[in-house]
Design a protein around this motif. Structure first.
Motif, PDB file in Angstrom:
ATOM      1  N   ASP A 223       3.442  -8.420  -0.801  1.00 40.26           N
ATOM      2  CA  ASP A 223       4.461  -7.814   0.071  1.00 40.26           C
ATOM      3  C   ASP A 223       3.805  -6.737   0.931  1.00 40.26           C
ATOM      4  N   ASP A 224       3.264  -7.128   2.070  1.00 43.09           N
ATOM      5  CA  ASP A 224       3.389  -8.423   2.671  1.00 43.09           C
ATOM      6  C   ASP A 224       2.050  -8.806   3.290  1.00 43.09           C
TER       7      ASP A 224
ATOM      8  N   ASP B 236       1.701  -5.291  -7.513  1.00 43.82           N
ATOM      9  CA  ASP B 236       1.544  -6.118  -6.304  1.00 43.82           C
ATOM     10  C   ASP B 236       0.082  -6.049  -5.866  1.00 43.82           C
TER      11      ASP B 236
ATOM     12  N   SER C 153       3.136  -1.370   3.558  1.00 46.60           N
ATOM     13  CA  SER C 153       3.511  -1.755   2.192  1.00 46.60           C
ATOM     14  C   SER C 153       4.052  -0.525   1.481  1.00 46.60           C
TER      15      SER C 153
ATOM     16  N   HIS D 251       7.205  -7.338  -7.122  1.00 47.80           N
ATOM     17  CA  HIS D 251       7.741  -6.744  -5.886  1.00 47.80           C
ATOM     18  C   HIS D 251       7.950  -5.229  -6.020  1.00 47.80           C
TER      19      HIS D 251
ATOM     20  N   ASP E 101       7.810 -13.195   4.618  1.00 46.61           N
ATOM     21  CA  ASP E 101       7.919 -11.950   3.850  1.00 46.61           C
ATOM     22  C   ASP E 101       8.590 -12.202   2.509  1.00 46.61           C
TER      23      ASP E 101
ATOM     24  N   TYR F  85       8.464 -13.748  -7.718  1.00 45.58           N
ATOM     25  CA  TYR F  85       8.275 -12.694  -6.706  1.00 45.58           C
ATOM     26  C   TYR F  85       8.778 -11.330  -7.191  1.00 45.58           C
TER      27      TYR F  85
END
Lengths: 473, 473
Positions: free
Chosen positions: B294-295, B430, B285, B425, B354, B421
């Motif tokens: 992610d992810d 995240d 990551s 991201h 992903d 997302y």
């Protein structure tokens, strides 16, 4: 800051329950015509947005006593003069400033995890070598207060108090209490430091700062907040049944001698010039964001509303005074200084904008019973703006709170939709993009209309009946 | 990372346009019964959430080549073994690691403003003394590419390219291109550094990192992203018609020799064991967040789907291989190593997760025409999960992209709702709280059902017709 407003427990004198009678005639047709004009002008004026844009772009964050605080005062004086207010002045407010230093915390066991954190306002520094200690986890502040064991001793207390989302922001009450009183409760129990889940309704990796306090005779320990996702991580680490350990480093400076200013603009009244209408917000902000919603919006809304009244060319009967208060966030010095200076003046009302930039959905008052008819007419005039009438048990904010309590002053209150307010409050995320210009226009229209009519009222809002002292519990 | 998937330009062989005929009979009743069981089991299994929770809580961020990357590999091997997969192995992936150092930028004129920023992955360091330069503002990447003037020379280029929000994430294409190619375009024009508005759809005070590239023969200059609200501030500063100046400090290390691993688990097939179904996500990551969406989500979804198949006790005809790829984010080394090792194996399909943890709303394929009837049956089996059938022009992701291109392999694609997302991201945001366990269950149900049926298909999905080479433009 946002002062907790408890629901009035006394039976509310709902506007709806008061006979209207001839109240509508109490304002002259000319005054009502000006009110209608202001309502329209407010809805099409971008002035408030331009003001907050200018403030956050040209100054930005402005914690009390900082260089940027000085810049903000200069900005405010220059801006209010350029808007053409006949009276503009800055009144010195001496204060003890707090300066944030470097701070860092991370989990060292059972698994290494970084923590996004921020010192609470007023926190002492940690020892130079930092603190390495086990975490004493409390699911909420009540659990800490109820703890009679030795669990906190020699540890970093972590209070996982959550903040609930409400339109009126009432979720802030219990969690801000945990923030302000937590360090003393932890210190009392021998803790080395105090940490709290950020007082916020968001899920962003940004910590919420805010003022905290220490108690007499209790060791002052470093106090900080971790972001909501980091609080989640700490909570998950409890599951492993192993000691959770933390490292903390924090440097702050306290008690720095500084001077800030309350910046004031006035539209002098005519036949009732000695009756003051005090409106405003606070000019200072926390250091982490840009101070857009807290409280660039408030000073901009109230200044823009007064400017619209000024631009009508019709002189108000009472004196309208816009105050941009100093150091609301970390000491309330501006509000106290204002009270000291003006508590002997006659006040028609105090009203404060310090809850962000959401639409106003409710209008409330605290006026003497003889003025309720007039209050109802004002409420009627705000209806086209989507504002409902509330009760006569209004509370005011932190800045005008001091003088209001000291002198028992009438209050107007404009409840803003604060559903999202605590997503951004006291974080780096308090930036201009969080403000919707259309909502700011609605605010200005409401304020301009209500302030104008209050200035023209044939009935004084004061004096309030004496406050009944509640017996100590 | 999220690979751009252009809409297929060729006429899509829509499932709806293919005669079904006796396709339904192509699967045995027993296979369809297992599919139905998997669909139910997936919807009631919390395994994927437990896996990503375990990964982000016990390891957290795991940039390729770091100590945490090693921990993640150990975690993956241990976890896959504990789940009972009969084959688990880690395959070494040598790589050149990049290590983020301290970085800082702020505006010095016309008004001082801090900037929330982050180095782009792979960026060189700035000179030790930092860079002080004027900002050359470009409203978007096209404007930079079109610039034939001297404007960028000796300056810090700032590209204010915005990212649009779409369910399928296609707004990422233009802005990630600006991020990857921007430093070379700026360097070509004599710029000292390259900055970009964060490639994100949020308004949070968190900068989005992501890989960037340099071009041969062009000076490699420091490259970074500022948060969206900070980009707004830079844009507003343009209005004043005065030079906007910035200070930049940035220390990174490049080209660090390191070894990571692709971690692999297999369920060996029976009569068609030499036909491989490769599914997976990436284990590494970015360093800023926890790598949850992610992810972590992708490795958890695909591993959990395979585990559900394992738990049926029914052995699949083809070999199901779950791959947790190394260093997707900053080099694609895992995907390349995987291709090198396995490109000569026969593949029934490759499929990759992903794109976060949103619900799957569409199923697409790239199979040989003879297999379209089977693909339609699979699509039918996914309908109860709210998944619509797409076309036969599926693209795959970054990790399986290399082997797919090299060996022209069939693809399954499960389109996730990526509306939010790009809010999180490649940022500190995240984190686990961004994952809805119910949506993860829907993903697992879809994957388990489709992978199981693909393993049992009476028709091979391969070989694909040869790819037509497009003439160079």
């Amino acid at each position: 800051m946002f002062k907790i407003r408890r629901a009035a427990l006394a039976v509310a004198l709902c506007f709806a329950g008061v006979a209207t009678g001839s109240s509508a005639q109490s304002f002259s047709d000319a005054d009502l015509a000006v009110a209608a004009k202001l309502r329209e002008a407010g809805q099409s004026s971008n002035l408030a947005y331009e003001l907050v844009d200018s403030l956050v772009t040209e100054v930005g964050a402005r914690p009390a006593g900082s260089e940027n605080d000085k810049k903000a005062v200069d900005w405010a004086v220059a801006k209010l003069k350029s808007l053409g207010f006949p009276v503009v002045r800055a009144e010195a407010v001496p204060l003890k400033a707090w300066r944030r230093g470097e701070a860092h915390a991370h989990i060292t066991a059972p698994f290494a995890q970084p923590l996004v954190m921020t010192a609470l306002g007023g926190s002492v520094a940690a020892p130079k070598e930092g603190i390495n200690a086990e975490v004493a986890y409390y699911p909420d502040f009540a659990a800490l207060k109820a703890d009679t064991s030795d669990k906190a001793r020699g540890r970093i207390v972590f209070v996982d108090q959550k903040t609930e989302r409400f339109k009126d922001g009432r979720g802030y009450g219990p969690s801000s209490t945990a923030r302000t009183q937590g360090p003393a409760e932890a210190g009392k129990r021998g803790a080395l430091a105090f940490a709290i889940r950020s007082v916020g309704t968001d899920h962003d990796r940004l910590a919420h700062t805010g003022a905290t306090r220490y108690a007499e005779g209790v060791p002052a320990i470093p106090a900080f907040a971790v972001s909501v996702p980091d609080a989640d991580t700490i909570a998950r680490l409890q599951r492993y049944g192993k000691p959770v350990k933390m490292h903390l480093a924090m440097q702050n400076e306290l008690g720095i001698d500084a001077v800030s200013h309350n910046v004031i603009a006035e539209i002098p009244g005519t036949d009732l010039a000695d009756e003051i209408i005090t409106i405003g917000g606070h000019l200072d902000s926390w250091d982490l964001g840009q101070g857009a919603i807290d409280d660039g919006a408030g000073v901009a809304i109230t200044a823009a509303a007064a400017k619209l009244i000024l631009d009508t060319g019709v002189k108000p009967r009472r004196t309208i005074r816009v105050v941009m208060f100093a150091n609301e966030e970390n000491g309330l010095d501006g509000g106290r200084a204002y009270s000291e200076t003006y508590k002997h003046q006659k006040h028609q009302l105090v009203a404060e904008s310090d809850f962000g930039a959401g639409n106003i959905y409710r209008f409330q008052t605290r006026v003497r019973p003889e003025a309720l008819g007039v209050a109802m007419v004002i409420a009627e005039q705000l209806k086209p703006l989507g504002v409902e009438a509330g009760n006569n048990e209004a509370r005011t904010g932190a800045d005008t709170g001091t003088i209001q309590r000291v002198a028992n002053l009438p209050i107007l209150s404009f409840s803003q939709d604060g559903t999202d307010y605590f997503d951004y409050h006291h974080t780096a995320n308090d930036t201009l993009d969080k403000i919707d210009p259309a909502k700011l226009r609605q605010n200005v229209a409401v304020w301009a209309t209500a302030v104008w009519l209050s200035s023209q009222s044939p009935v004084a809002f004061h004096p309030l009946p004496p406050v009944e002292k509640k017996p100590a519990q």
